[in-house]
Design an enzyme around this catalytic site. Structure first.
Site, PDB file in Angstrom:
ATOM      1  N   GLU A  70      -5.145  -4.221 -13.857  1.00  0.00           N
ATOM      2  CA  GLU A  70      -3.759  -4.196 -14.304  1.00  0.00           C
ATOM      3  C   GLU A  70      -3.284  -2.977 -13.439  1.00  0.00           C
ATOM      4  O   GLU A  70      -3.965  -2.646 -13.059  1.00  0.00           O
ATOM      5  CB  GLU A  70      -3.692  -3.159 -15.706  1.00  0.00           C
ATOM      6  CG  GLU A  70      -1.940  -2.844 -16.436  1.00  0.00           C
ATOM      7  CD  GLU A  70      -2.939  -2.593 -17.895  1.00  0.00           C
ATOM      8  OE1 GLU A  70      -1.777  -1.029 -18.188  1.00  0.00           O
ATOM      9  OE2 GLU A  70      -3.991  -2.581 -18.401  1.00  0.00           O
ATOM     10  N   ARG A 105       0.513  -1.353  -0.033  1.00  0.00           N
ATOM     11  CA  ARG A 105      -0.327   0.027  -0.001  1.00  0.00           C
ATOM     12  C   ARG A 105       1.142   1.450  -0.081  1.00  0.00           C
ATOM     13  O   ARG A 105       1.305   1.790   0.962  1.00  0.00           O
ATOM     14  CB  ARG A 105      -0.852  -0.241   1.856  1.00  0.00           C
ATOM     15  CG  ARG A 105      -1.880  -0.813   1.269  1.00  0.00           C
ATOM     16  CD  ARG A 105      -2.899  -0.795  -0.258  1.00  0.00           C
ATOM     17  NE  ARG A 105      -4.430  -1.509  -0.109  1.00  0.00           N
ATOM     18  CZ  ARG A 105      -4.923  -1.787  -0.901  1.00  0.00           C
ATOM     19  NH1 ARG A 105      -4.827  -1.188  -1.792  1.00  0.00           N
ATOM     20  NH2 ARG A 105      -6.487  -2.802  -0.862  1.00  0.00           N
TER      21      ARG A 105
END
Length: 192
Positions: free
Chosen positions: A141, A67
């Site tokens: 993606e 993250r």
């Protein structure tokens, strides 16, 4: 007609400071309960879902994902944002399949949570999933993550010890713990 809460702030004006791909930063001018005027800055978010996927052997499916805002790999429950007009259950089913490769035969809606009420309007819809079947992941993606399975007790211990620090996963641990103890019930639905 709705009752007016004496703590309610009334919007007088709204300005968009930034519009990104899915987040929008706003500054509103508001009237406070005492009549004073001030501003509130906040993030508008399209909403999201989080899934608590339970394997038949008693483990919970989790993800390890980097993250960027916090600069570390986090352990968290599968989750994702709602597309415009998307039903939250449809989003939960889609996100579970895309991120983990699993689909679930049974689903239960637990509730909602407001993730960061001080600066965002984000609402997170909480779902449980069980009777899982493995399949092929369909990652977006640019999406990279590992899927891991952990015994529920180990997940809950990870929440206590600081291994899991993600707010949505910590909040869902409370749901999971109470459901497993039988203190909170779920209305399971077949989605065959």
């Amino acid at each position: 007609m709705t009752d007016h809460d004496p703590l309610q702030e009334v919007a007088l004006d709204s300005e968009t400071l930034y519009q990104g791909n899915f987040l929008c930063l706003k500054r509103d001018t508001v009237r406070l309960p005492d009549g004073a005027v001030t501003t509130r800055e906040y993030v508008k978010h399209p909403g999201a879902v989080v899934v608590i996927p339970l394997l038949d052997d008693g483990r919970v499916l989790l993800e390890r994902q980097f993250r960027y805002p916090v600069g570390q790999v986090m352990i968290e429950l599968p989750a994702g944002k709602l597309d415009a007009g998307e039903d939250p259950l449809d989003c939960a089913r889609r996100e579970l399949l895309e991120e983990t490769g699993y689909s679930a035969r049974q689903w239960a809606r637990a509730g909602v949570m407001h993730l960061a009420i001080g600066y965002s309007d984000e609402i997170l819809h909480i779902y449980f999933a069980r009777d899982l079947s493995a399949g092929e992941r369909q990652l977006d993606e640019g999406e990279f993550l590992d899927v891991i399975a952990m015994p529920v007790d180990a997940f809950l211990d990870g929440c206590r010890s600081g291994l899991v620090t993600d707010a949505k996963s910590l909040s869902c641990a409370l749901w999971l713990q109470n459901v497993q103890r039988g203190d909170w019930t779920l209305d399971w639905q077949d989605m065959a």
